[in-house]
Design a protein around this motif. Structure first.
Motif, PDB file in Angstrom:
ATOM      1  N   GLY A   2       0.789  -1.217   0.000  1.00  0.00           N
ATOM      2  CA  GLY A   2       0.000   0.000   0.000  1.00  0.00           C
ATOM      3  C   GLY A   2       0.819   1.265   0.000  1.00  0.00           C
ATOM      4  O   GLY A   2       0.274   2.358  -0.186  1.00  0.00           O
ATOM      5  N   GLY A   3       2.133   1.138   0.190  1.00  0.00           N
ATOM      6  CA  GLY A   3       3.008   2.300   0.230  1.00  0.00           C
ATOM      7  C   GLY A   3       3.426   2.775  -1.150  1.00  0.00           C
ATOM      8  O   GLY A   3       2.963   2.264  -2.184  1.00  0.00           O
ATOM      9  N   SER A   4       4.318   3.760  -1.152  1.00  0.00           N
ATOM     10  CA  SER A   4       4.776   4.393  -2.389  1.00  0.00           C
ATOM     11  C   SER A   4       6.294   4.508  -2.434  1.00  0.00           C
ATOM     12  O   SER A   4       6.951   4.590  -1.385  1.00  0.00           O
ATOM     13  N   LEU A   5       6.815   4.524  -3.641  1.00  0.00           N
ATOM     14  CA  LEU A   5       8.226   4.809  -3.908  1.00  0.00           C
ATOM     15  C   LEU A   5       8.307   5.574  -5.214  1.00  0.00           C
ATOM     16  O   LEU A   5       7.452   5.404  -6.096  1.00  0.00           O
ATOM     17  N   ARG A   6       9.344   6.382  -5.348  1.00  0.00           N
ATOM     18  CA  ARG A   6       9.616   7.038  -6.625  1.00  0.00           C
ATOM     19  C   ARG A   6      11.023   6.672  -7.073  1.00  0.00           C
ATOM     20  O   ARG A   6      11.999   6.949  -6.371  1.00  0.00           O
ATOM     21  N   LEU A   7      11.102   6.049  -8.230  1.00  0.00           N
ATOM     22  CA  LEU A   7      12.381   5.701  -8.826  1.00  0.00           C
ATOM     23  C   LEU A   7      12.812   6.789  -9.796  1.00  0.00           C
ATOM     24  O   LEU A   7      11.981   7.437 -10.436  1.00  0.00           O
ATOM     25  N   SER A   8      14.128   6.963  -9.909  1.00  0.00           N
ATOM     26  CA  SER A   8      14.703   7.916 -10.849  1.00  0.00           C
ATOM     27  C   SER A   8      15.696   7.205 -11.755  1.00  0.00           C
ATOM     28  O   SER A   8      16.389   6.282 -11.327  1.00  0.00           O
ATOM     29  N   CYS A   9      15.763   7.662 -12.981  1.00  0.00           N
ATOM     30  CA  CYS A   9      16.721   7.143 -13.957  1.00  0.00           C
ATOM     31  C   CYS A   9      17.377   8.345 -14.626  1.00  0.00           C
ATOM     32  O   CYS A   9      16.701   9.113 -15.317  1.00  0.00           O
ATOM     33  N   VAL A  10      18.677   8.513 -14.410  1.00  0.00           N
ATOM     34  CA  VAL A  10      19.420   9.622 -14.996  1.00  0.00           C
ATOM     35  C   VAL A  10      20.228   9.115 -16.186  1.00  0.00           C
ATOM     36  O   VAL A  10      20.967   8.123 -16.057  1.00  0.00           O
ATOM     37  N   ALA A  11      20.074   9.787 -17.315  1.00  0.00           N
ATOM     38  CA  ALA A  11      20.774   9.407 -18.542  1.00  0.00           C
ATOM     39  C   ALA A  11      21.915  10.375 -18.831  1.00  0.00           C
ATOM     40  O   ALA A  11      21.750  11.582 -18.695  1.00  0.00           O
ATOM     41  N   SER A  12      23.046   9.844 -19.273  1.00  0.00           N
ATOM     42  CA  SER A  12      24.187  10.677 -19.652  1.00  0.00           C
ATOM     43  C   SER A  12      24.854  10.082 -20.885  1.00  0.00           C
ATOM     44  O   SER A  12      24.614   8.922 -21.232  1.00  0.00           O
ATOM     45  N   GLY A  13      25.652  10.911 -21.549  1.00  0.00           N
ATOM     46  CA  GLY A  13      26.518  10.395 -22.590  1.00  0.00           C
ATOM     47  C   GLY A  13      25.993  10.412 -24.004  1.00  0.00           C
ATOM     48  O   GLY A  13      26.680   9.955 -24.907  1.00  0.00           O
ATOM     49  N   GLY A  14      24.793  10.910 -24.243  1.00  0.00           N
ATOM     50  CA  GLY A  14      24.287  10.940 -25.603  1.00  0.00           C
ATOM     51  C   GLY A  14      22.989  11.713 -25.686  1.00  0.00           C
ATOM     52  O   GLY A  14      22.375  12.038 -24.670  1.00  0.00           O
TER      53      GLY A  14
ATOM     54  N   TYR B 150      11.245   9.463 -14.226  1.00  0.00           N
ATOM     55  CA  TYR B 150      10.779   9.023 -12.922  1.00  0.00           C
ATOM     56  C   TYR B 150       9.712   7.944 -13.084  1.00  0.00           C
ATOM     57  O   TYR B 150       8.960   7.933 -14.055  1.00  0.00           O
ATOM     58  N   LEU B 151       9.643   7.087 -12.087  1.00  0.00           N
ATOM     59  CA  LEU B 151       8.537   6.137 -12.001  1.00  0.00           C
ATOM     60  C   LEU B 151       7.958   6.254 -10.602  1.00  0.00           C
ATOM     61  O   LEU B 151       8.575   5.802  -9.636  1.00  0.00           O
ATOM     62  N   GLN B 152       6.803   6.903 -10.516  1.00  0.00           N
ATOM     63  CA  GLN B 152       6.090   7.028  -9.248  1.00  0.00           C
ATOM     64  C   GLN B 152       5.239   5.782  -9.073  1.00  0.00           C
ATOM     65  O   GLN B 152       4.377   5.487  -9.915  1.00  0.00           O
ATOM     66  N   MET B 153       5.480   5.060  -7.987  1.00  0.00           N
ATOM     67  CA  MET B 153       4.775   3.798  -7.742  1.00  0.00           C
ATOM     68  C   MET B 153       3.932   3.934  -6.471  1.00  0.00           C
ATOM     69  O   MET B 153       4.483   4.124  -5.380  1.00  0.00           O
ATOM     70  N   ASP B 154       2.638   3.858  -6.624  1.00  0.00           N
ATOM     71  CA  ASP B 154       1.700   3.960  -5.507  1.00  0.00           C
ATOM     72  C   ASP B 154       0.952   2.644  -5.346  1.00  0.00           C
ATOM     73  O   ASP B 154       0.936   1.807  -6.245  1.00  0.00           O
ATOM     74  N   SER B 155       0.307   2.487  -4.178  1.00  0.00           N
ATOM     75  CA  SER B 155      -0.480   1.279  -3.895  1.00  0.00           C
ATOM     76  C   SER B 155       0.316   0.015  -4.201  1.00  0.00           C
ATOM     77  O   SER B 155      -0.166  -0.913  -4.855  1.00  0.00           O
ATOM     78  N   LEU B 156       1.537  -0.006  -3.718  1.00  0.00           N
ATOM     79  CA  LEU B 156       2.427  -1.119  -4.042  1.00  0.00           C
ATOM     80  C   LEU B 156       1.934  -2.427  -3.437  1.00  0.00           C
ATOM     81  O   LEU B 156       1.354  -2.454  -2.340  1.00  0.00           O
ATOM     82  N   LYS B 157       2.204  -3.502  -4.163  1.00  0.00           N
ATOM     83  CA  LYS B 157       1.803  -4.844  -3.772  1.00  0.00           C
ATOM     84  C   LYS B 157       3.041  -5.731  -3.660  1.00  0.00           C
ATOM     85  O   LYS B 157       4.053  -5.456  -4.313  1.00  0.00           O
TER      86      LYS B 157
END
Length: 124
Positions: free
Chosen positions: A15-27, A80-87
């Protein structure tokens, strides 16, 4: 050649949340799509969502639609990937990947560059 670095994983209760980040470099990110994938214990890697860096079109797998939101900040070269209502079944290593021609699919073979992954564990 693009390099991708994920962050933001961790342990969260159902039921919790997390936010993932992905940083791109080099092109350049023009015409590129960034996708999020995950691999649970003993499972194959599967696509979760993707976004076009030019235009912002998005796509989600059915099991996360309405719970997860993908977004981008082109100035920061970050997705970003905002993830809510996690299972518990969302548990796995989450990877971001880049598709140079923005096929907008969730097939691993369409993606050319991959990050190292970040662990997400959903458990009480």
């Amino acid at each position: 050649q693009l390099q991708l670095v994920e962050s933001g994983g961790g342990l969260v209760q159902p039921g919790g949340s997390l936010r993932l980040s992905c940083v791109a470099s080099g092109g350049s990110l023009d015409g590129v799509a960034i996708g999020w994938f995950r691999q649970g214990p003993g499972k194959e890697r599967e696509g979760v969502s993707c976004i076009a860096m030019s235009g912002g079109g998005t796509y989600y797998r059915n099991s996360v639609r309405g719970r997860f939101t993908i977004s981008r900040d082109n100035a920061k070269r970050t997705v970003y990937l905002q993830m809510d209502s996690l299972k518990p079944e969302d548990t796995g290593v989450y990877y971001c990947a880049a598709d140079r021609i923005a096929s907008m699919t969730l097939f691993t073979y369409d993606y050319d560059y991959w990050g190292q992954g970040t662990q997400v564990t959903v458990s009480s």
